[in-house]
Design a protein around this motif. Structure first.
Motif, PDB file in Angstrom:
ATOM      1  N   ALA A   1       0.797  -1.230   0.000  1.00 18.51           N
ATOM      2  CA  ALA A   1       0.000   0.000   0.000  1.00 18.51           C
ATOM      3  C   ALA A   1       0.826   1.276   0.000  1.00 18.51           C
ATOM      4  N   ASN A   2       2.018   1.237  -0.586  1.00 16.51           N
ATOM      5  CA  ASN A   2       2.798   2.458  -0.755  1.00 16.51           C
ATOM      6  C   ASN A   2       2.324   3.163  -2.015  1.00 16.51           C
ATOM      7  N   GLY A   3       2.710   4.411  -2.187  1.00 18.08           N
ATOM      8  CA  GLY A   3       2.190   5.260  -3.262  1.00 18.08           C
ATOM      9  C   GLY A   3       2.648   4.910  -4.655  1.00 18.08           C
ATOM     10  N   THR A   4       3.365   5.805  -5.302  1.00 12.02           N
ATOM     11  CA  THR A   4       3.692   5.674  -6.717  1.00 12.02           C
ATOM     12  C   THR A   4       4.507   4.432  -7.044  1.00 12.02           C
ATOM     13  N   VAL A   5       5.372   4.019  -6.136  1.00 18.60           N
ATOM     14  CA  VAL A   5       6.215   2.846  -6.373  1.00 18.60           C
ATOM     15  C   VAL A   5       6.566   2.210  -5.032  1.00 18.60           C
ATOM     16  N   GLN A   6       6.605   0.895  -5.015  1.00 17.90           N
ATOM     17  CA  GLN A   6       6.986   0.182  -3.789  1.00 17.90           C
ATOM     18  C   GLN A   6       8.509   0.157  -3.637  1.00 17.90           C
ATOM     19  N   VAL A   7       9.211  -0.179  -4.721  1.00 18.48           N
ATOM     20  CA  VAL A   7      10.675  -0.237  -4.726  1.00 18.48           C
ATOM     21  C   VAL A   7      11.167   0.488  -5.971  1.00 18.48           C
ATOM     22  N   GLU A   8      12.064   1.469  -5.790  1.00 18.73           N
ATOM     23  CA  GLU A   8      12.635   2.217  -6.908  1.00 18.73           C
ATOM     24  C   GLU A   8      14.151   2.061  -6.883  1.00 18.73           C
ATOM     25  N   VAL A   9      14.726   1.735  -8.043  1.00 21.36           N
ATOM     26  CA  VAL A   9      16.177   1.644  -8.191  1.00 21.36           C
ATOM     27  C   VAL A   9      16.552   2.472  -9.417  1.00 21.36           C
ATOM     28  N   ALA A  10      17.408   3.498  -9.222  1.00 18.07           N
ATOM     29  CA  ALA A  10      17.772   4.366 -10.343  1.00 18.07           C
ATOM     30  C   ALA A  10      19.230   4.799 -10.230  1.00 18.07           C
ATOM     31  N   GLU A  11      19.901   4.783 -11.352  1.00 15.23           N
ATOM     32  CA  GLU A  11      21.280   5.283 -11.457  1.00 15.23           C
ATOM     33  C   GLU A  11      22.224   4.628 -10.448  1.00 15.23           C
ATOM     34  N   CYS A  12      22.168   3.315 -10.347  1.00 11.48           N
ATOM     35  CA  CYS A  12      23.012   2.590  -9.395  1.00 11.48           C
ATOM     36  C   CYS A  12      24.046   1.700 -10.060  1.00 11.48           C
ATOM     37  N   LYS A  13      23.830   1.312 -11.301  1.00 12.07           N
ATOM     38  CA  LYS A  13      24.695   0.337 -11.966  1.00 12.07           C
ATOM     39  C   LYS A  13      26.108   0.894 -12.140  1.00 12.07           C
ATOM     40  N   GLY A  14      27.080   0.060 -11.870  1.00 10.14           N
ATOM     41  CA  GLY A  14      28.468   0.467 -12.042  1.00 10.14           C
ATOM     42  C   GLY A  14      29.010   1.274 -10.882  1.00 10.14           C
ATOM     43  N   LYS A  15      28.127   1.781 -10.033  1.00  7.25           N
ATOM     44  CA  LYS A  15      28.548   2.567  -8.883  1.00  7.25           C
ATOM     45  C   LYS A  15      28.576   1.714  -7.627  1.00  7.25           C
ATOM     46  N   SER A  16      27.931   0.574  -7.665  1.00  9.72           N
ATOM     47  CA  SER A  16      27.791  -0.236  -6.459  1.00  9.72           C
ATOM     48  C   SER A  16      27.322  -1.636  -6.836  1.00  9.72           C
ATOM     49  N   GLU A  17      27.187  -2.467  -5.830  1.00 13.33           N
ATOM     50  CA  GLU A  17      26.565  -3.767  -6.020  1.00 13.33           C
ATOM     51  C   GLU A  17      25.069  -3.552  -6.221  1.00 13.33           C
ATOM     52  N   ALA A  18      24.455  -4.386  -7.010  1.00 18.93           N
ATOM     53  CA  ALA A  18      23.013  -4.263  -7.225  1.00 18.93           C
ATOM     54  C   ALA A  18      22.273  -4.571  -5.933  1.00 18.93           C
ATOM     55  N   PRO A  19      21.271  -3.769  -5.584  1.00 18.37           N
ATOM     56  CA  PRO A  19      20.449  -4.086  -4.410  1.00 18.37           C
ATOM     57  C   PRO A  19      19.799  -5.454  -4.582  1.00 18.37           C
ATOM     58  N   GLN A  20      19.594  -6.153  -3.465  1.00 18.81           N
ATOM     59  CA  GLN A  20      18.992  -7.482  -3.491  1.00 18.81           C
ATOM     60  C   GLN A  20      17.767  -7.521  -2.592  1.00 18.81           C
ATOM     61  N   LEU A  21      16.669  -8.014  -3.141  1.00 20.84           N
ATOM     62  CA  LEU A  21      15.472  -8.295  -2.357  1.00 20.84           C
ATOM     63  C   LEU A  21      15.331  -9.804  -2.289  1.00 20.84           C
ATOM     64  N   ILE A  22      15.310 -10.344  -1.079  1.00 25.36           N
ATOM     65  CA  ILE A  22      15.296 -11.787  -0.883  1.00 25.36           C
ATOM     66  C   ILE A  22      14.036 -12.171  -0.107  1.00 25.36           C
ATOM     67  N   ARG A  23      13.207 -13.008  -0.697  1.00 22.86           N
ATOM     68  CA  ARG A  23      11.954 -13.488  -0.086  1.00 22.86           C
ATOM     69  C   ARG A  23      11.069 -12.337   0.405  1.00 22.86           C
ATOM     70  N   CYS A  24      11.021 -11.279  -0.350  1.00 24.14           N
ATOM     71  CA  CYS A  24      10.179 -10.132   0.024  1.00 24.14           C
ATOM     72  C   CYS A  24       8.807 -10.252  -0.640  1.00 24.14           C
ATOM     73  N   THR A  25       7.804  -9.688   0.017  1.00 20.67           N
ATOM     74  CA  THR A  25       6.466  -9.582  -0.540  1.00 20.67           C
ATOM     75  C   THR A  25       6.244  -8.115  -0.891  1.00 20.67           C
ATOM     76  N   VAL A  26       5.987  -7.850  -2.158  1.00 22.80           N
ATOM     77  CA  VAL A  26       5.760  -6.493  -2.664  1.00 22.80           C
ATOM     78  C   VAL A  26       4.360  -6.513  -3.250  1.00 22.80           C
ATOM     79  N   GLU A  27       3.379  -5.924  -2.527  1.00 17.64           N
ATOM     80  CA  GLU A  27       1.992  -6.119  -2.949  1.00 17.64           C
ATOM     81  C   GLU A  27       1.098  -4.907  -2.700  1.00 17.64           C
ATOM     82  N   ALA A  28       0.024  -4.886  -3.467  1.00 13.23           N
ATOM     83  CA  ALA A  28      -1.081  -3.943  -3.286  1.00 13.23           C
ATOM     84  C   ALA A  28      -0.642  -2.485  -3.287  1.00 13.23           C
ATOM     85  N   GLY A  29       0.292  -2.143  -4.184  1.00 13.56           N
ATOM     86  CA  GLY A  29       0.725  -0.756  -4.305  1.00 13.56           C
ATOM     87  C   GLY A  29      -0.264   0.075  -5.095  1.00 13.56           C
ATOM     88  N   LYS A  30      -0.263   1.370  -4.839  1.00 10.28           N
ATOM     89  CA  LYS A  30      -1.146   2.287  -5.546  1.00 10.28           C
ATOM     90  C   LYS A  30      -0.620   2.618  -6.940  1.00 10.28           C
TER      91      LYS A  30
END
Length: 185
Positions: free
Chosen positions: A95-124
């Protein structure tokens, strides 16, 4: 659950071991938790609710570890930009607003974020959005019942690696790719 206010140390003066904040509720006005400048806190069993902007905002090489946290009713759940990364394990974003998880401009600058066994549901809006030079790894995650797309990978260098998991029952579709975005399953 109980509301506890604890100030976090400035990232340049942080202790040698990661900060651990167990069983806290965070209800703030704008961003509830902002992690930056290579900080690496450990947050577990937290509830992060009702923030106008992101529940957790991560940038500039910061790498938090969230374990069994619940993020709901925020403008966005987790926003990782400009080198933000981290590991998010057994978390629930709903039930979060525009986006539940946002990843932008991260490649090459760091390790990729990891979501493990997460439930991402019912977003607006959308479930997981990776854009620009963003990269993200989803392992055994459930992405479902969003008002718009479940997964959006947009940009010539955007990448998503998905290992197991389910994407289902999103109103406008499960996966949207644009430009030269890449997905591996």
């Amino acid at each position: 659950s109980r509301a506890v206010s604890r100030s976090l140390p400035h990232p340049l003066n942080r202790p040698q071991s990661p900060l651990s904040l167990p069983q806290h509720v965070c209800v703030c006005v704008n961003v509830c938790i902002q992690v930056y400048a290579s900080a690496a806190p450990v947050l577990h069993d937290c509830q992060i609710d009702g923030n106008r902007s992101a529940g957790v905002a991560v940038s500039t090489m910061a790498a938090p570890h969230l374990l069994r946290c619940k993020l709901s009713g925020n403008g966005a759940g987790i926003s990782m930009v400009d080198g933000g990364q981290g590991v998010y394990t057994d978390c629930t974003l709903s039930a979060n607003g525009t986006v539940q998880v946002e990843v932008a401009e991260c490649k090459g600058k760091s390790e990729a974020p990891q979501l493990i066994r997460c439930t991402v549901e019912a977003g607006k809006g959308c479930g997981v959005v990776i854009r620009g030079e963003g990269a993200c790894v989803l392992v055994d995650c459930q992405v479902r019942r969003h008002a718009l797309m479940g997964l959006v990978v947009a940009g010539s260098a955007a990448t998503l690696s998905m290992q197991g998991g389910v994407v289902e029952a999103n109103q406008t579709g499960g996966l949207y790719l644009s430009e030269l975005a890449r997905v591996s399953c």
